[in-house]
Design a protein around this motif. Structure first.
Motif, PDB file in Angstrom:
ATOM      1  N   THR A  36      -9.175  -8.124   1.414  1.00 30.39           N
ATOM      2  CA  THR A  36      -8.174  -9.017   1.987  1.00 30.39           C
ATOM      3  C   THR A  36      -7.380  -8.282   3.054  1.00 30.39           C
ATOM      4  O   THR A  36      -7.350  -7.044   3.086  1.00 30.39           O
ATOM      5  N   GLN A  37      -6.725  -9.068   3.913  1.00 31.01           N
ATOM      6  CA  GLN A  37      -5.797  -8.479   4.879  1.00 31.01           C
ATOM      7  C   GLN A  37      -4.422  -8.457   4.249  1.00 31.01           C
ATOM      8  O   GLN A  37      -3.830  -9.497   3.983  1.00 31.01           O
ATOM      9  N   ARG A  38      -3.916  -7.263   4.005  1.00 29.44           N
ATOM     10  CA  ARG A  38      -2.617  -7.131   3.342  1.00 29.44           C
ATOM     11  C   ARG A  38      -1.468  -7.337   4.315  1.00 29.44           C
ATOM     12  O   ARG A  38      -0.384  -7.754   3.935  1.00 29.44           O
ATOM     13  N   GLY A  39      -1.711  -7.019   5.568  1.00 27.41           N
ATOM     14  CA  GLY A  39      -0.718  -7.159   6.619  1.00 27.41           C
ATOM     15  C   GLY A  39      -1.357  -6.791   7.932  1.00 27.41           C
ATOM     16  O   GLY A  39      -2.559  -6.498   7.991  1.00 27.41           O
ATOM     17  N   ALA A  40      -0.578  -6.798   9.002  1.00 30.84           N
ATOM     18  CA  ALA A  40      -1.117  -6.461  10.313  1.00 30.84           C
ATOM     19  C   ALA A  40      -1.675  -5.050  10.299  1.00 30.84           C
ATOM     20  O   ALA A  40      -0.951  -4.085  10.040  1.00 30.84           O
ATOM     21  N   GLY A  41      -2.970  -4.914  10.538  1.00 28.24           N
ATOM     22  CA  GLY A  41      -3.615  -3.613  10.570  1.00 28.24           C
ATOM     23  C   GLY A  41      -3.890  -3.009   9.213  1.00 28.24           C
ATOM     24  O   GLY A  41      -4.301  -1.850   9.131  1.00 28.24           O
ATOM     25  N   VAL A  42      -3.684  -3.775   8.140  1.00 31.94           N
ATOM     26  CA  VAL A  42      -3.817  -3.222   6.786  1.00 31.94           C
ATOM     27  C   VAL A  42      -4.850  -4.029   5.996  1.00 31.94           C
ATOM     28  O   VAL A  42      -4.717  -5.244   5.848  1.00 31.94           O
ATOM     29  N   ALA A  43      -5.892  -3.357   5.500  1.00 27.03           N
ATOM     30  CA  ALA A  43      -6.904  -3.985   4.659  1.00 27.03           C
ATOM     31  C   ALA A  43      -6.751  -3.502   3.229  1.00 27.03           C
ATOM     32  O   ALA A  43      -6.416  -2.332   2.993  1.00 27.03           O
ATOM     33  N   GLN A  44      -6.962  -4.404   2.282  1.00 28.27           N
ATOM     34  CA  GLN A  44      -6.937  -4.017   0.871  1.00 28.27           C
ATOM     35  C   GLN A  44      -8.288  -4.284   0.240  1.00 28.27           C
ATOM     36  O   GLN A  44      -8.840  -5.373   0.351  1.00 28.27           O
ATOM     37  N   ILE A  45      -8.822  -3.250  -0.423  1.00 30.33           N
ATOM     38  CA  ILE A  45     -10.033  -3.370  -1.229  1.00 30.33           C
ATOM     39  C   ILE A  45      -9.587  -3.467  -2.681  1.00 30.33           C
ATOM     40  O   ILE A  45      -8.949  -2.541  -3.203  1.00 30.33           O
ATOM     41  N   THR A  46      -9.888  -4.580  -3.333  1.00 33.83           N
ATOM     42  CA  THR A  46      -9.505  -4.757  -4.729  1.00 33.83           C
ATOM     43  C   THR A  46     -10.739  -4.739  -5.605  1.00 33.83           C
ATOM     44  O   THR A  46     -11.656  -5.561  -5.422  1.00 33.83           O
ATOM     45  N   MET A  47     -10.796  -3.800  -6.520  1.00 37.23           N
ATOM     46  CA  MET A  47     -11.865  -3.775  -7.516  1.00 37.23           C
ATOM     47  C   MET A  47     -11.666  -4.974  -8.438  1.00 37.23           C
ATOM     48  O   MET A  47     -10.577  -5.158  -8.984  1.00 37.23           O
ATOM     49  N   THR A  74       8.709   0.553 -10.352  1.00 35.08           N
ATOM     50  CA  THR A  74       8.429  -0.392 -11.427  1.00 35.08           C
ATOM     51  C   THR A  74       7.205  -1.236 -11.075  1.00 35.08           C
ATOM     52  O   THR A  74       6.827  -1.357  -9.906  1.00 35.08           O
ATOM     53  N   LEU A  75       6.603  -1.839 -12.085  1.00 29.66           N
ATOM     54  CA  LEU A  75       5.448  -2.701 -11.842  1.00 29.66           C
ATOM     55  C   LEU A  75       5.830  -3.857 -10.932  1.00 29.66           C
ATOM     56  O   LEU A  75       5.072  -4.237 -10.037  1.00 29.66           O
ATOM     57  N   GLU A  76       7.029  -4.392 -11.143  1.00 31.76           N
ATOM     58  CA  GLU A  76       7.469  -5.528 -10.343  1.00 31.76           C
ATOM     59  C   GLU A  76       7.664  -5.152  -8.875  1.00 31.76           C
ATOM     60  O   GLU A  76       7.477  -5.988  -7.982  1.00 31.76           O
ATOM     61  N   ALA A  77       8.029  -3.911  -8.613  1.00 29.67           N
ATOM     62  CA  ALA A  77       8.300  -3.470  -7.239  1.00 29.67           C
ATOM     63  C   ALA A  77       7.118  -2.731  -6.614  1.00 29.67           C
ATOM     64  O   ALA A  77       7.241  -2.212  -5.504  1.00 29.67           O
ATOM     65  N   LEU A  78       5.980  -2.713  -7.304  1.00 25.39           N
ATOM     66  CA  LEU A  78       4.854  -1.903  -6.835  1.00 25.39           C
ATOM     67  C   LEU A  78       4.383  -2.329  -5.449  1.00 25.39           C
ATOM     68  O   LEU A  78       4.195  -1.481  -4.559  1.00 25.39           O
ATOM     69  N   ASP A  79       4.173  -3.612  -5.246  1.00 22.53           N
ATOM     70  CA  ASP A  79       3.674  -4.054  -3.946  1.00 22.53           C
ATOM     71  C   ASP A  79       4.676  -3.796  -2.832  1.00 22.53           C
ATOM     72  O   ASP A  79       4.289  -3.437  -1.716  1.00 22.53           O
ATOM     73  N   ALA A  80       5.959  -3.961  -3.128  1.00 20.51           N
ATOM     74  CA  ALA A  80       6.977  -3.671  -2.118  1.00 20.51           C
ATOM     75  C   ALA A  80       6.977  -2.200  -1.749  1.00 20.51           C
ATOM     76  O   ALA A  80       7.136  -1.835  -0.573  1.00 20.51           O
ATOM     77  N   GLU A  81       6.755  -1.320  -2.725  1.00 18.98           N
ATOM     78  CA  GLU A  81       6.721   0.121  -2.448  1.00 18.98           C
ATOM     79  C   GLU A  81       5.467   0.488  -1.663  1.00 18.98           C
ATOM     80  O   GLU A  81       5.520   1.315  -0.739  1.00 18.98           O
ATOM     81  N   VAL A  82       4.336  -0.126  -2.017  1.00 14.68           N
ATOM     82  CA  VAL A  82       3.109   0.097  -1.240  1.00 14.68           C
ATOM     83  C   VAL A  82       3.335  -0.331   0.204  1.00 14.68           C
ATOM     84  O   VAL A  82       2.956   0.386   1.153  1.00 14.68           O
ATOM     85  N   ASP A  83       3.977  -1.464   0.407  1.00 17.48           N
ATOM     86  CA  ASP A  83       4.217  -1.952   1.763  1.00 17.48           C
ATOM     87  C   ASP A  83       5.152  -1.025   2.536  1.00 17.48           C
ATOM     88  O   ASP A  83       5.012  -0.874   3.754  1.00 17.48           O
ATOM     89  N   ARG A  84       6.103  -0.392   1.853  1.00 21.44           N
ATOM     90  CA  ARG A  84       6.975   0.577   2.535  1.00 21.44           C
ATOM     91  C   ARG A  84       6.174   1.782   3.013  1.00 21.44           C
ATOM     92  O   ARG A  84       6.361   2.269   4.136  1.00 21.44           O
ATOM     93  N   VAL A  85       5.277   2.264   2.176  1.00 21.90           N
ATOM     94  CA  VAL A  85       4.423   3.394   2.570  1.00 21.90           C
ATOM     95  C   VAL A  85       3.513   2.985   3.727  1.00 21.90           C
ATOM     96  O   VAL A  85       3.342   3.736   4.698  1.00 21.90           O
ATOM     97  N   VAL A  86       2.936   1.806   3.637  1.00 24.19           N
ATOM     98  CA  VAL A  86       2.055   1.315   4.696  1.00 24.19           C
ATOM     99  C   VAL A  86       2.812   1.210   6.015  1.00 24.19           C
ATOM    100  O   VAL A  86       2.276   1.569   7.078  1.00 24.19           O
ATOM    101  N   ALA A  87       4.052   0.729   5.975  1.00 28.93           N
ATOM    102  CA  ALA A  87       4.845   0.613   7.201  1.00 28.93           C
ATOM    103  C   ALA A  87       5.063   1.978   7.839  1.00 28.93           C
ATOM    104  O   ALA A  87       5.043   2.118   9.074  1.00 28.93           O
ATOM    105  N   GLU A  88       5.257   2.996   7.019  1.00 31.08           N
ATOM    106  CA  GLU A  88       5.399   4.354   7.553  1.00 31.08           C
ATOM    107  C   GLU A  88       4.086   4.833   8.184  1.00 31.08           C
ATOM    108  O   GLU A  88       4.096   5.518   9.210  1.00 31.08           O
ATOM    109  N   LEU A  89       2.983   4.454   7.573  1.00 28.48           N
ATOM    110  CA  LEU A  89       1.682   4.897   8.086  1.00 28.48           C
ATOM    111  C   LEU A  89       1.337   4.235   9.415  1.00 28.48           C
ATOM    112  O   LEU A  89       0.874   4.906  10.338  1.00 28.48           O
ATOM    113  N   VAL A  90       1.552   2.931   9.539  1.00 32.49           N
ATOM    114  CA  VAL A  90       1.178   2.263  10.786  1.00 32.49           C
ATOM    115  C   VAL A  90       2.112   2.639  11.928  1.00 32.49           C
ATOM    116  O   VAL A  90       1.795   2.396  13.099  1.00 32.49           O
TER     117      VAL A  90
END
Length: 265
Positions: A11-22, A188-204
């Motif tokens: 899936t496309q997680r965001g602009a320039g970001v792809a997610q592979i989900t097992m 936290t599990l509830e904040a996991l996706d938000a934290e991943v998105d913060r890291v991704v924003a730093e990467l892009v």
């Protein structure tokens, strides 16, 4: 467009970001020959896609990955040495494909990561995990060893910690994994996706060619005294990269107080 994979969803997680989900939640995303081949194909495909800046590896359901599918391992125990050699080489090739991917890779981990699931976590450039995550290099419980994942575990946590994890098969929690360097952020599990998105924003926000150079340079370095050869490698690398179009754009964007052209809009 139909999903070309049996065990993965891209899936496309965001602009320039792809997610592979097992996507084998019924067996906690344990992998077999099919998933191994599909993971290698997916990382190859996305690595070659200029529109993709970052790849996130995730697992569907409660757990990231239970590692090797036990039915697959049972088949392996009854197969010939030749079959096992070819099979292990495919697994090694898949992890190498992830570890040498030209794009930054992020493991998004919740629940259990066992055996090969630890290998997947360590093969990615970094890991962002929920506080319910747990990790075990569990192969010795089955009378085998973490051979193929071993180099990636050693690179992530160091030889002494890797030896401890492999010999004891102890299950460590997210906080311990953070202390060891296996993972980089815990939330936290509830904040996991938000934290991943913060890291991704730093990467892009970083230059894509600079990130390729970073990964290639880091692969040539080890924890050791800095030799003349290493000093020359680092000096010649930065001298070459300073004169690239990307470097000129990076400095111009910073001084002009504007986003660099490579940041997805």
């Amino acid at each position: 467009m139909a999903n070309p994979f049996q065990t993965l969803v891209i899936t496309q997680r965001g602009a320039g970001v792809a997610q592979i989900t097992m996507s084998r939640p019924q067996v906690f995303n344990a992998f077999d020959e099919v998933m191994i081949g599909e993971l290698e194909a997916a990382f190859t495909q996305l690595s070659q896609d200029d529109a993709v800046r970052v790849i996130v590896l995730a697992g569907e359901g409660k757990h990231f990955s239970a590692g090797a599918d036990l039915q697959w391992m049972q088949r392996a125990s009854e197969a010939s040495v030749e079959w096992n050699t070819a099979d292990a080489r495919r697994f090694a090739g898949m992890l190498h494909r992830i570890a040498t991917c030209s794009k930054p890779t992020v493991a998004r981990v919740q629940g259990a990561a066992l055996g090969g699931g630890v290998g997947l976590t360590c093969a990615c450039d970094m890991a962002v995990v929920a506080d319910n995550a747990s990790f075990s290099v569990s192969e010795a419980k089955f009378g085998i060893l973490p051979a193929v994942i071993g180099p990636y575990v050693v690179n992530a946590v160091g030889k002494r910690n890797a030896r401890y994890l492999a010999l004891t098969t102890t299950r460590i929690d997210a906080a311990t994994a953070l202390t060891m360097g296996m993972v980089q952020r815990v939330t936290t599990l509830e904040a996991l996706d938000a934290e991943v998105d913060r890291v991704v924003a730093e990467l892009v926000a970083g230059g894509p060619q600079a990130q390729i150079e970073i990964k290639q340079l880091m692969d040539q370095l080890s924890v050791a005294p800095v030799s003349e050869q290493v000093r020359e490698l680092t000096a010649s690398t930065i001298a070459r990269v300073r004169g690239t179009d990307e470097a000129r754009e990076g400095f111009a964007a910073f001084l002009g107080k504007r986003p660099a052209q490579w940041i997805p809009q």
